[in-house]
Design a protein around this motif. Structure first.
Motif, mmCIF file in Angstrom:
data_model
loop_
_atom_site.group_PDB
_atom_site.id
_atom_site.type_symbol
_atom_site.label_atom_id
_atom_site.label_comp_id
_atom_site.label_asym_id
_atom_site.label_seq_id
_atom_site.Cartn_x
_atom_site.Cartn_y
_atom_site.Cartn_z
ATOM 1 N N GLU A 117 -4.770 -13.907 5.453
ATOM 2 C CA GLU A 117 -5.799 -13.300 4.615
ATOM 3 C C GLU A 117 -6.052 -11.870 5.069
ATOM 4 O O GLU A 117 -6.665 -11.629 6.109
ATOM 5 N N VAL A 118 -5.567 -10.933 4.295
ATOM 6 C CA VAL A 118 -5.732 -9.514 4.590
ATOM 7 C C VAL A 118 -5.977 -8.761 3.291
ATOM 8 O O VAL A 118 -5.781 -9.290 2.197
ATOM 9 N N MET A 119 -6.385 -7.509 3.447
ATOM 10 C CA MET A 119 -6.435 -6.594 2.318
ATOM 11 C C MET A 119 -5.222 -5.666 2.424
ATOM 12 O O MET A 119 -4.924 -5.156 3.503
ATOM 13 N N ILE A 120 -4.518 -5.481 1.325
ATOM 14 C CA ILE A 120 -3.374 -4.575 1.269
ATOM 15 C C ILE A 120 -3.786 -3.365 0.438
ATOM 16 O O ILE A 120 -4.207 -3.507 -0.707
ATOM 17 N N ALA A 121 -3.674 -2.174 1.034
ATOM 18 C CA ALA A 121 -4.022 -0.940 0.328
ATOM 19 C C ALA A 121 -2.746 -0.119 0.167
ATOM 20 O O ALA A 121 -2.170 0.340 1.159
ATOM 21 N N ALA A 122 -2.291 0.041 -1.070
ATOM 22 C CA ALA A 122 -0.937 0.541 -1.309
ATOM 23 C C ALA A 122 -0.894 1.804 -2.161
ATOM 24 O O ALA A 122 -1.772 2.053 -2.990
ATOM 25 N N LYS A 123 0.172 2.555 -1.950
ATOM 26 C CA LYS A 123 0.507 3.668 -2.845
ATOM 27 C C LYS A 123 0.955 3.083 -4.176
ATOM 28 O O LYS A 123 1.719 2.114 -4.219
ATOM 29 N N HIS A 124 0.483 3.667 -5.269
ATOM 30 C CA HIS A 124 0.818 3.153 -6.600
ATOM 31 C C HIS A 124 1.471 4.258 -7.406
ATOM 32 O O HIS A 124 0.835 5.253 -7.752
ATOM 33 N N GLN A 125 2.768 4.073 -7.705
ATOM 34 C CA GLN A 125 3.508 5.069 -8.474
ATOM 35 C C GLN A 125 4.026 4.529 -9.794
ATOM 36 O O GLN A 125 4.232 5.305 -10.731
ATOM 37 N N SER A 126 4.257 3.216 -9.870
ATOM 38 C CA SER A 126 4.740 2.639 -11.128
ATOM 39 C C SER A 126 4.617 1.121 -11.067
ATOM 40 O O SER A 126 4.195 0.552 -10.055
ATOM 41 N N PRO A 146 -1.777 -1.048 5.210
ATOM 42 C CA PRO A 146 -1.388 0.029 4.297
ATOM 43 C C PRO A 146 0.065 -0.151 3.852
ATOM 44 O O PRO A 146 0.889 -0.695 4.583
ATOM 45 N N VAL A 147 0.363 0.331 2.646
ATOM 46 C CA VAL A 147 1.732 0.253 2.128
ATOM 47 C C VAL A 147 2.120 1.601 1.531
ATOM 48 O O VAL A 147 1.401 2.141 0.688
#
Length: 244
Positions: A71-80, A180-181
């Motif tokens: 159980e984690v939060m994933i905070a990602a770069k969003h390009q498409s 982070p992603v």
């Protein structure tokens, strides 16, 4: 050659939406009875798209780092749309923070709701953050990986958009580690374009940010990690517009 790429790109997009419809219908009875069916349908769709975009458009996909399983939060770069597919396919129980309009998209919206995605009205700002926090709290009993895009929208390579504080408030509320992603996928599957460009699309799970930081410190570290590493991935792919 460019004409062939355009034709294959359009054919790929058409078959992708046909596959969404077919998979959505085939898995519907199981998804109706169990969330496991909904997750299975979404995974099947992700795998199909990643396979066909490689065969038809020459876009290979690679996941680097260690995808979380707890159980984690994933905070990602969003390009498409591609980074959505790659991240979801890499984790066991992903669920997204996503804009409310998508809830009314046939197939996609229904399955998103079934797997526990949280819908946000982006136009209401403060009220949207309050409701988002409440909705996340309601779904906290359903274990999984909560995926959020801190910039709130797709951002084209080279563009600069601010990171929204809602991600930091969720980090504070949930008391969970944040992973982070970084990504470079917009170089090959761009926003608002039908043309797909061959290459190696990468999403990279970075060093987790443990709980305990203040919201401002967390936001500063998150942005530095995601932007620096996304720029590195884009530069490695030959993109000259990434910030150093």
């Amino acid at each position: 050659m460019i004409i062939v790429r355009w034709i294959l790109s359009i054919l790929f997009i058409v078959q992708m939406y046909v596959a969404m419809l077919v998979i959505g219908i085939l898995f519907f009875p199981w998804a109706l009875l169990s969330k496991e069916g909904a997750f299975a349908a979404c995974k099947a769709f992700c795998r199909w798209v990643l396979f066909t975009v490689r065969i038809m458009c020459g876009i290979r996909s690679e996941v680097r780092g260690t995808p979380p399983t707890g159980e984690v939060m994933i905070a990602a770069k969003h390009q498409s749309f591609l980074d959505i597919l790659m991240i979801f396919n890499a984790v066991p129980r992903g669920k997204f923070i996503m804009k409310r309009e998508l809830m009314y998209t046939p197939i996609l919206g229904q399955y998103a709701m079934r797997i526990g995605c949280v819908m946000v009205d982006r136009g209401k700002r403060g009220a949207a953050i309050t409701k988002m926090k409440a909705d996340v709290a309601k779904g906290a009993a359903d274990p999984g990986q909560l995926i959020i895009y801190p910039q709130g929208t797709r951002v084209a390579p080279g563009d600069v958009r601010p990171y929204k504080v809602g991600t930091g408030l969720l980090y504070e509320q949930l008391g969970q580690t944040c992973v982070p992603v970084a990504a470079n996928v917009g170089l090959f599957w761009p926003k608002r374009s039908l043309l797909r460009t061959p290459g190696l699309a990468v999403v990279e799970f970075l060093t987790p940010i443990e709980q305990g930081l203040s919201v401002p410190d967390f936001m500063k570290r998150l942005e530095a990690e995601v932007e620096t590493n996304s720029n590195r991935l884009m530069a490695d792919a030959g993109f000259g517009g990434a910030k150093p």
